[in-house]
Design a protein around this motif. Structure first.
Motif, PDB file in Angstrom:
ATOM      1  N   GLY A  52       0.827  -1.198   0.000  1.00  0.00           N
ATOM      2  CA  GLY A  52       0.000   0.000   0.000  1.00  0.00           C
ATOM      3  C   GLY A  52       0.864   1.251   0.000  1.00  0.00           C
ATOM      4  N   LEU A  53       0.322   2.340  -0.532  1.00  0.00           N
ATOM      5  CA  LEU A  53       1.089   3.587  -0.595  1.00  0.00           C
ATOM      6  C   LEU A  53       1.470   4.108   0.785  1.00  0.00           C
ATOM      7  N   TYR A  54       0.603   3.907   1.750  1.00  0.00           N
ATOM      8  CA  TYR A  54       0.888   4.320   3.122  1.00  0.00           C
ATOM      9  C   TYR A  54       2.171   3.648   3.614  1.00  0.00           C
ATOM     10  N   ASP A  55       2.238   2.323   3.471  1.00  0.00           N
ATOM     11  CA  ASP A  55       3.432   1.579   3.901  1.00  0.00           C
ATOM     12  C   ASP A  55       4.655   1.948   3.070  1.00  0.00           C
ATOM     13  N   TRP A  56       4.452   2.137   1.766  1.00  0.00           N
ATOM     14  CA  TRP A  56       5.556   2.507   0.881  1.00  0.00           C
ATOM     15  C   TRP A  56       6.152   3.854   1.284  1.00  0.00           C
ATOM     16  N   ALA A  57       5.282   4.838   1.532  1.00  0.00           N
ATOM     17  CA  ALA A  57       5.753   6.176   1.888  1.00  0.00           C
ATOM     18  C   ALA A  57       6.508   6.168   3.217  1.00  0.00           C
ATOM     19  N   ILE A  58       6.055   5.369   4.166  1.00  0.00           N
ATOM     20  CA  ILE A  58       6.758   5.248   5.444  1.00  0.00           C
ATOM     21  C   ILE A  58       8.113   4.576   5.226  1.00  0.00           C
ATOM     22  N   LYS A  59       8.116   3.488   4.463  1.00  0.00           N
ATOM     23  CA  LYS A  59       9.360   2.744   4.197  1.00  0.00           C
ATOM     24  C   LYS A  59      10.400   3.618   3.497  1.00  0.00           C
ATOM     25  N   GLU A  60       9.952   4.444   2.560  1.00  0.00           N
ATOM     26  CA  GLU A  60      10.856   5.295   1.778  1.00  0.00           C
ATOM     27  C   GLU A  60      11.151   6.637   2.461  1.00  0.00           C
ATOM     28  N   ASN A  61      10.647   6.813   3.666  1.00  0.00           N
ATOM     29  CA  ASN A  61      10.845   8.054   4.444  1.00  0.00           C
ATOM     30  C   ASN A  61      10.220   9.291   3.793  1.00  0.00           C
ATOM     31  N   PHE A  62       9.112   9.080   3.092  1.00  0.00           N
ATOM     32  CA  PHE A  62       8.365  10.195   2.529  1.00  0.00           C
ATOM     33  C   PHE A  62       7.248  10.645   3.465  1.00  0.00           C
ATOM     34  N   PHE A  63       6.926   9.818   4.449  1.00  0.00           N
ATOM     35  CA  PHE A  63       5.865  10.130   5.395  1.00  0.00           C
ATOM     36  C   PHE A  63       6.216   9.554   6.759  1.00  0.00           C
ATOM     37  N   THR A  64       5.926  10.342   7.788  1.00  0.00           N
ATOM     38  CA  THR A  64       6.107   9.900   9.166  1.00  0.00           C
ATOM     39  C   THR A  64       4.799  10.107   9.909  1.00  0.00           C
ATOM     40  N   VAL A  65       4.348   9.078  10.596  1.00  0.00           N
ATOM     41  CA  VAL A  65       3.135   9.181  11.395  1.00  0.00           C
ATOM     42  C   VAL A  65       3.413  10.103  12.580  1.00  0.00           C
ATOM     43  N   ASN A  66       2.654  11.192  12.674  1.00  0.00           N
ATOM     44  CA  ASN A  66       2.835  12.165  13.751  1.00  0.00           C
ATOM     45  C   ASN A  66       1.642  12.270  14.689  1.00  0.00           C
ATOM     46  N   LYS A  67       0.506  11.790  14.234  1.00  0.00           N
ATOM     47  CA  LYS A  67      -0.716  11.914  15.026  1.00  0.00           C
ATOM     48  C   LYS A  67      -1.442  10.569  15.044  1.00  0.00           C
ATOM     49  N   GLU A  68      -2.192  10.333  16.089  1.00  0.00           N
ATOM     50  CA  GLU A  68      -2.891   9.050  16.257  1.00  0.00           C
ATOM     51  C   GLU A  68      -3.866   8.767  15.105  1.00  0.00           C
ATOM     52  N   TYR A  69      -4.583   9.794  14.619  1.00  0.00           N
ATOM     53  CA  TYR A  69      -5.553   9.557  13.542  1.00  0.00           C
ATOM     54  C   TYR A  69      -4.880   9.055  12.263  1.00  0.00           C
ATOM     55  N   GLN A  70      -3.576   9.308  12.116  1.00  0.00           N
ATOM     56  CA  GLN A  70      -2.846   8.852  10.927  1.00  0.00           C
ATOM     57  C   GLN A  70      -2.590   7.355  10.942  1.00  0.00           C
ATOM     58  N   LYS A  71      -3.002   6.675  11.984  1.00  0.00           N
ATOM     59  CA  LYS A  71      -2.906   5.213  12.078  1.00  0.00           C
ATOM     60  C   LYS A  71      -4.255   4.553  11.829  1.00  0.00           C
ATOM     61  N   GLU A  72      -5.285   5.353  11.615  1.00  0.00           N
ATOM     62  CA  GLU A  72      -6.647   4.841  11.477  1.00  0.00           C
ATOM     63  C   GLU A  72      -6.977   4.507  10.018  1.00  0.00           C
ATOM     64  N   ALA A  73      -7.896   3.574   9.863  1.00  0.00           N
ATOM     65  CA  ALA A  73      -8.311   3.109   8.533  1.00  0.00           C
ATOM     66  C   ALA A  73      -8.793   4.252   7.648  1.00  0.00           C
ATOM     67  N   ASP A  74      -9.583   5.179   8.181  1.00  0.00           N
ATOM     68  CA  ASP A  74     -10.094   6.299   7.381  1.00  0.00           C
ATOM     69  C   ASP A  74      -8.967   7.093   6.738  1.00  0.00           C
ATOM     70  N   PHE A  75      -7.888   7.265   7.441  1.00  0.00           N
ATOM     71  CA  PHE A  75      -6.736   7.997   6.913  1.00  0.00           C
ATOM     72  C   PHE A  75      -5.968   7.143   5.902  1.00  0.00           C
ATOM     73  N   ILE A  76      -5.673   5.905   6.264  1.00  0.00           N
ATOM     74  CA  ILE A  76      -4.846   5.023   5.437  1.00  0.00           C
ATOM     75  C   ILE A  76      -5.519   4.708   4.104  1.00  0.00           C
ATOM     76  N   GLU A  77      -6.834   4.491   4.105  1.00  0.00           N
ATOM     77  CA  GLU A  77      -7.520   4.120   2.859  1.00  0.00           C
ATOM     78  C   GLU A  77      -7.625   5.273   1.872  1.00  0.00           C
ATOM     79  N   ARG A  78      -7.408   6.506   2.318  1.00  0.00           N
ATOM     80  CA  ARG A  78      -7.424   7.669   1.434  1.00  0.00           C
ATOM     81  C   ARG A  78      -6.030   8.208   1.164  1.00  0.00           C
ATOM     82  N   PHE A  79      -5.013   7.555   1.727  1.00  0.00           N
ATOM     83  CA  PHE A  79      -3.653   8.062   1.652  1.00  0.00           C
ATOM     84  C   PHE A  79      -3.116   8.016   0.220  1.00  0.00           C
ATOM     85  N   THR A  80      -2.457   9.090  -0.169  1.00  0.00           N
ATOM     86  CA  THR A  80      -1.718   9.127  -1.423  1.00  0.00           C
ATOM     87  C   THR A  80      -0.446   9.927  -1.171  1.00  0.00           C
TER      88      THR A  80
END
Length: 91
Positions: A48-76
């Motif tokens: 998934g793009l969420y996991d890819w962006a974290i792995k490639e250091n393009f995104f860092t989770v900073n807030k609790e809501y960024q771990k929720e399904a609503d956020f992850i399923e819309r992530f680009t």
């Protein structure tokens, strides 16, 4: 193309992809053939793009809501390699 990525074309007036390609050259040929406008993105496979962006250091989770399904399923990510086309020509 690497075995773990594809090129996905989405027309500018469509919410859904209209073509998936194994090479940039194949995608460009098809887009040019029909004078299409839209965006071509290179997507990783089996991730998934969420996991890819974290792995490639393009995104860092900073807030609790960024771990929720609503956020992850819309992530680009704007960090995806991407190309814009207008009437079949890369812009």
């Amino acid at each position: 193309m690497k075995d773990n990525e594809v090129y996905v074309f989405t027309g500018e007036k469509s919410p859904f992809p209209s073509g998936i390609f194994t090479t940039l050259e194949n995608a460009e040929e098809w887009i040019k053939k029909y004078s299409l406008s839209g965006m071509l993105n290179k997507y990783p496979l089996d991730m998934g793009l969420y996991d890819w962006a974290i792995k490639e250091n393009f995104f860092t989770v900073n807030k609790e809501y960024q771990k929720e399904a609503d956020f992850i399923e819309r992530f680009t990510s704007a960090s995806l390699e991407h190309f814009h086309f207008k009437n079949g020509t890369m812009t």
